[in-house]
Design a protein around this motif. Structure first.
Motif, short mmCIF file in Angstrom:
data_model
loop_
_atom_site.label_atom_id
_atom_site.label_comp_id
_atom_site.label_asym_id
_atom_site.label_seq_id
_atom_site.Cartn_x
_atom_site.Cartn_y
_atom_site.Cartn_z
N ARG A 5 0.84 -1.21 0.00
CA ARG A 5 0.00 0.00 0.00
C ARG A 5 0.87 1.26 0.00
N GLU A 6 1.94 1.26 0.80
CA GLU A 6 2.84 2.41 0.84
C GLU A 6 3.53 2.61 -0.51
N LEU A 7 3.91 1.53 -1.15
CA LEU A 7 4.55 1.62 -2.47
C LEU A 7 3.57 2.20 -3.49
N LEU A 8 2.32 1.73 -3.47
CA LEU A 8 1.32 2.27 -4.38
C LEU A 8 1.09 3.75 -4.10
N SER A 9 1.07 4.12 -2.84
CA SER A 9 0.91 5.52 -2.46
C SER A 9 2.07 6.36 -2.99
N CYS A 10 3.28 5.84 -2.88
CA CYS A 10 4.46 6.56 -3.40
C CYS A 10 4.37 6.72 -4.91
N HIS A 11 3.95 5.67 -5.62
CA HIS A 11 3.81 5.77 -7.07
C HIS A 11 2.75 6.80 -7.44
N ARG A 64 1.77 9.37 -5.65
CA ARG A 64 2.30 10.70 -5.34
C ARG A 64 3.30 11.14 -6.41
N ARG A 65 4.14 10.21 -6.89
CA ARG A 65 5.10 10.53 -7.94
C ARG A 65 4.38 10.96 -9.22
N LEU A 66 3.31 10.24 -9.58
CA LEU A 66 2.53 10.62 -10.77
C LEU A 66 1.91 12.00 -10.60
N GLN A 67 1.40 12.29 -9.40
CA GLN A 67 0.81 13.62 -9.16
C GLN A 67 1.88 14.70 -9.29
N ILE A 68 3.07 14.44 -8.77
CA ILE A 68 4.16 15.42 -8.87
C ILE A 68 4.55 15.64 -10.33
#
Length: 122
Positions: free
Chosen positions: A73-79, A81-85
């Motif tokens: 879940r944390e990895l998906l959240s990081c991905h 967030r990266r896409l949003q950035i």
């Protein structure tokens, strides 16, 4: 010939040494029953130990799976967030280019207006 349904004769052929000791009392009087009790207690202890070990293993596996799910879940959240950035960065770049194009157009219009307002003094 022996009749196979006769328990006396069939037991002579199929009894194991352990079974013979139990039937005869082990040759030590009542200590054969005490050994049976010890075996039962030992079996219960082994069964209990196996049960506890299985419970510990199951708990460990469940804990490991929960941690793995949390990391996922944390990895998906990081991905995400990266896409949003990256999307935000692309939008900022688009806005910057549009602002630059507008500024160049305004400058060109000003230059044209300035050139059109000049009177020839020749």
């Amino acid at each position: 010939m022996y009749d196979s349904s006769d328990p006396d004769h069939s037991s002579e052929r199929s009894d194991s040494p352990a079974k013979k000791r139990r039937m005869s009392g082990g040759g030590e009087g009542t200590s054969g029953t005490a050994k049976d009790g010890d075996i039962n207690n030992s079996s219960q202890e082994v069964g209990s130990a196996i049960s506890k070990s299985a419970a510990i293993i199951a708990e460990t596996i469940q804990s490991c799976e929960e941690r793995e799910e949390k990391r996922h879940r944390e990895l998906l959240s990081c991905h995400q967030r990266r896409l949003q950035i990256e999307e935000s960065k692309a939008e900022i770049n688009r806005e910057g280019i549009n602002g630059l194009v507008d500024s160049i157009n305004k400058l060109a219009n000003s230059i044209l207006a300035l050139a059109g307002n000049k009177n020839p003094t020749n």
